[in-house]
Design a protein around this motif. Sequence first.
Motif, PDB file in Angstrom:
ATOM      1  N   LYS A 167     -35.275   5.778  20.715  1.00 41.08           N
ATOM      2  CA  LYS A 167     -35.119   7.220  20.635  1.00 41.08           C
ATOM      3  C   LYS A 167     -34.196   7.659  19.881  1.00 41.08           C
ATOM      4  O   LYS A 167     -33.723   8.982  19.826  1.00 41.08           O
ATOM      5  CB  LYS A 167     -34.706   7.404  22.099  1.00 41.08           C
ATOM      6  CG  LYS A 167     -35.695   7.369  23.324  1.00 41.08           C
ATOM      7  CD  LYS A 167     -36.919   7.941  23.123  1.00 41.08           C
ATOM      8  CE  LYS A 167     -37.804   7.759  24.307  1.00 41.08           C
ATOM      9  NZ  LYS A 167     -39.132   8.800  24.023  1.00 41.08           N
ATOM     10  N   ASN A 168     -33.601   7.040  18.900  1.00 40.77           N
ATOM     11  CA  ASN A 168     -32.598   7.432  17.890  1.00 40.77           C
ATOM     12  C   ASN A 168     -31.337   7.812  18.445  1.00 40.77           C
ATOM     13  O   ASN A 168     -30.568   8.676  17.775  1.00 40.77           O
ATOM     14  CB  ASN A 168     -33.168   8.523  16.994  1.00 40.77           C
ATOM     15  CG  ASN A 168     -34.500   8.266  16.058  1.00 40.77           C
ATOM     16  OD1 ASN A 168     -34.338   7.056  15.461  1.00 40.77           O
ATOM     17  ND2 ASN A 168     -35.526   8.916  16.227  1.00 40.77           N
ATOM     18  N   ILE A 169     -30.969   7.419  19.606  1.00 37.73           N
ATOM     19  CA  ILE A 169     -29.570   7.784  20.133  1.00 37.73           C
ATOM     20  C   ILE A 169     -28.558   6.377  19.503  1.00 37.73           C
ATOM     21  O   ILE A 169     -27.465   7.084  19.225  1.00 37.73           O
ATOM     22  CB  ILE A 169     -29.824   7.492  21.696  1.00 37.73           C
ATOM     23  CG1 ILE A 169     -30.625   8.346  22.212  1.00 37.73           C
ATOM     24  CG2 ILE A 169     -28.308   7.785  22.447  1.00 37.73           C
ATOM     25  CD1 ILE A 169     -30.473   9.884  21.898  1.00 37.73           C
ATOM     26  N   PHE A 170     -29.228   5.372  19.381  1.00 37.96           N
ATOM     27  CA  PHE A 170     -28.074   4.438  18.778  1.00 37.96           C
ATOM     28  C   PHE A 170     -28.636   3.839  17.468  1.00 37.96           C
ATOM     29  O   PHE A 170     -29.984   4.074  17.446  1.00 37.96           O
ATOM     30  CB  PHE A 170     -27.817   3.243  19.627  1.00 37.96           C
ATOM     31  CG  PHE A 170     -26.704   3.737  20.796  1.00 37.96           C
ATOM     32  CD1 PHE A 170     -25.451   4.188  20.550  1.00 37.96           C
ATOM     33  CD2 PHE A 170     -27.256   3.997  21.951  1.00 37.96           C
ATOM     34  CE1 PHE A 170     -24.768   4.661  21.576  1.00 37.96           C
ATOM     35  CE2 PHE A 170     -26.587   4.322  23.289  1.00 37.96           C
ATOM     36  CZ  PHE A 170     -25.433   4.698  22.891  1.00 37.96           C
ATOM     37  N   THR A 171     -28.103   3.285  16.596  1.00 38.11           N
ATOM     38  CA  THR A 171     -28.804   2.628  15.471  1.00 38.11           C
ATOM     39  C   THR A 171     -28.755   1.208  15.914  1.00 38.11           C
ATOM     40  O   THR A 171     -27.930   0.575  16.448  1.00 38.11           O
ATOM     41  CB  THR A 171     -28.070   2.977  14.122  1.00 38.11           C
ATOM     42  OG1 THR A 171     -26.753   2.178  14.180  1.00 38.11           O
ATOM     43  CG2 THR A 171     -27.825   4.537  13.812  1.00 38.11           C
ATOM     44  N   GLU A 172     -29.442   0.461  15.181  1.00 33.79           N
ATOM     45  CA  GLU A 172     -29.517  -1.148  15.039  1.00 33.79           C
ATOM     46  C   GLU A 172     -29.863  -1.765  13.646  1.00 33.79           C
ATOM     47  O   GLU A 172     -30.763  -1.333  12.946  1.00 33.79           O
ATOM     48  CB  GLU A 172     -30.777  -1.591  16.228  1.00 33.79           C
ATOM     49  CG  GLU A 172     -30.713  -3.263  16.234  1.00 33.79           C
ATOM     50  CD  GLU A 172     -31.683  -3.467  16.986  1.00 33.79           C
ATOM     51  OE1 GLU A 172     -31.820  -4.916  17.335  1.00 33.79           O
ATOM     52  OE2 GLU A 172     -32.524  -2.719  17.512  1.00 33.79           O
ATOM     53  N   HIS A 173     -28.942  -2.575  13.436  1.00 32.32           N
ATOM     54  CA  HIS A 173     -29.468  -3.567  12.142  1.00 32.32           C
ATOM     55  C   HIS A 173     -28.999  -4.989  12.263  1.00 32.32           C
ATOM     56  O   HIS A 173     -28.145  -5.288  13.494  1.00 32.32           O
ATOM     57  CB  HIS A 173     -28.643  -2.907  10.941  1.00 32.32           C
ATOM     58  CG  HIS A 173     -27.105  -3.289  10.797  1.00 32.32           C
ATOM     59  ND1 HIS A 173     -26.320  -2.338  11.219  1.00 32.32           N
ATOM     60  CD2 HIS A 173     -26.792  -4.248  10.241  1.00 32.32           C
ATOM     61  CE1 HIS A 173     -25.075  -2.887  10.893  1.00 32.32           C
ATOM     62  NE2 HIS A 173     -25.338  -4.025  10.298  1.00 32.32           N
ATOM     63  N   GLN A 174     -29.689  -5.735  11.707  1.00 30.09           N
ATOM     64  CA  GLN A 174     -29.539  -7.375  12.106  1.00 30.09           C
ATOM     65  C   GLN A 174     -28.696  -8.207  10.913  1.00 30.09           C
ATOM     66  O   GLN A 174     -28.908  -7.651   9.688  1.00 30.09           O
ATOM     67  CB  GLN A 174     -30.900  -7.845  12.446  1.00 30.09           C
ATOM     68  CG  GLN A 174     -31.470  -7.357  13.497  1.00 30.09           C
ATOM     69  CD  GLN A 174     -32.809  -8.028  13.887  1.00 30.09           C
ATOM     70  OE1 GLN A 174     -33.499  -8.417  12.994  1.00 30.09           O
ATOM     71  NE2 GLN A 174     -33.188  -8.032  15.180  1.00 30.09           N
ATOM     72  N   GLU A 175     -27.772  -8.925  11.403  1.00 38.30           N
ATOM     73  CA  GLU A 175     -27.278  -9.834  10.397  1.00 38.30           C
ATOM     74  C   GLU A 175     -27.698 -11.248  10.745  1.00 38.30           C
ATOM     75  O   GLU A 175     -27.804 -11.600  11.685  1.00 38.30           O
ATOM     76  CB  GLU A 175     -25.534  -9.533  10.850  1.00 38.30           C
ATOM     77  CG  GLU A 175     -25.142  -8.338   9.894  1.00 38.30           C
ATOM     78  CD  GLU A 175     -23.538  -8.503  10.032  1.00 38.30           C
ATOM     79  OE1 GLU A 175     -22.821  -9.517  10.706  1.00 38.30           O
ATOM     80  OE2 GLU A 175     -22.881  -7.658   9.451  1.00 38.30           O
ATOM     81  N   ASP A 176     -27.993 -11.863   9.414  1.00 37.31           N
ATOM     82  CA  ASP A 176     -28.494 -13.123   9.567  1.00 37.31           C
ATOM     83  C   ASP A 176     -27.436 -14.147   8.807  1.00 37.31           C
ATOM     84  O   ASP A 176     -27.401 -14.231   7.793  1.00 37.31           O
ATOM     85  CB  ASP A 176     -29.941 -13.242   8.744  1.00 37.31           C
ATOM     86  CG  ASP A 176     -30.361 -14.644   9.102  1.00 37.31           C
ATOM     87  OD1 ASP A 176     -30.025 -15.563   9.760  1.00 37.31           O
ATOM     88  OD2 ASP A 176     -31.744 -14.733   8.643  1.00 37.31           O
TER      89      ASP A 176
END
Length: 352
Positions: free
Chosen positions: A76-85
């Motif tokens: 819903k674009n309330i928070f952001t998410e990105h992934q670290e590997d």
Amino acid sequence: MESLRGQEQIWQLMFSFVDSMALKCAIELRIADIIHSHGKPITLSQIASGIRSNSNSSISPNIPYLSRIMRFLVRKNIFTEHQEDNDEVISLYGLSDSSRWLLRDFKSSLAPMVLMQTHPLSMAVWHFLEDYVRNSSNTFEKAHGCNIWEFSSANPEFNKIFNNAMASIVPIYMGAMLSSYKDGLGCIKGTVVDVGGGTGGSISELMKYYPNIKGINFDLPHVIATAPALDGVTHISGDIFESIPSADAVLMKGVLHCFSDEKCVKVLRNCRKAITDKKNGKIIILEIVLDPTSNQIFDETRMVYDLLIPLFSGGKERTELEWKRLLNEAGFTCIKITKIPIIPAIIEAFLV
């Protein structure tokens, strides 16, 4: 394909209440505040640790379900998410332009408004929507046995939630008003009475920008009873249908949409009597101006208010033509409407 899209729209509308409930949950858990306190995106376990710390509980949060809440609010674009590997893939959650408006301790926060609108006492009123269409009965009274003003007076907890919600939008609305309406306020040299001014935040903010103005905050007795002492602000309690304190100008924000046309005319005539400077005095109204054909920013929210206000107070939102008719009937002329970058607009009216 069109039939499938139609079906999908009904499913979305059916479950749209989940959007507001997930938002309410995020505010109650202070997820935005937890992320903000780290100054950077954080892991799910860090969010869970913050929730546990804030609640002073020895019980660990339900992390699997928390992950679902976050996944939903990211979508819903309330928070952001990105992934670290690194050794393993880890999701990091950050604030978006939307979640920054949920920070509880920030001056400009919509969190108290969300909590008020999603409170069970508020939500109960919506279950009488069909009844309102059939019978035009007072839905708040149907849900709670009395009107919203009587209920707030008799229920300190709800009164606090309501006042906090109203106070939360003061810096948002006043910031936009002060930046867009400088000339309109700068010409006032005497006293301004804020009619229905709540706990006095608006008139206090106004006086910071214009120290030459003397401010009166006017509201119902149970509201004024909880109003804090504010530098230079005189708090006066009373009934807007009886009389309004004398001043050179009258300010009203989100008051008139609570009432019928007949009651509004009575209030506006009392405002007219209260204005001492008959030549240069004026009334400044901050209210929604409906345009059902428009698709500008906030227009969807304005249309929601068009449904909300009759249910909660028996009033209504109005179009530009309806506002002009109302003000003319009360004896005001030279009406000017100024659009500003918030939900309501500025409606300015003079005595001559």
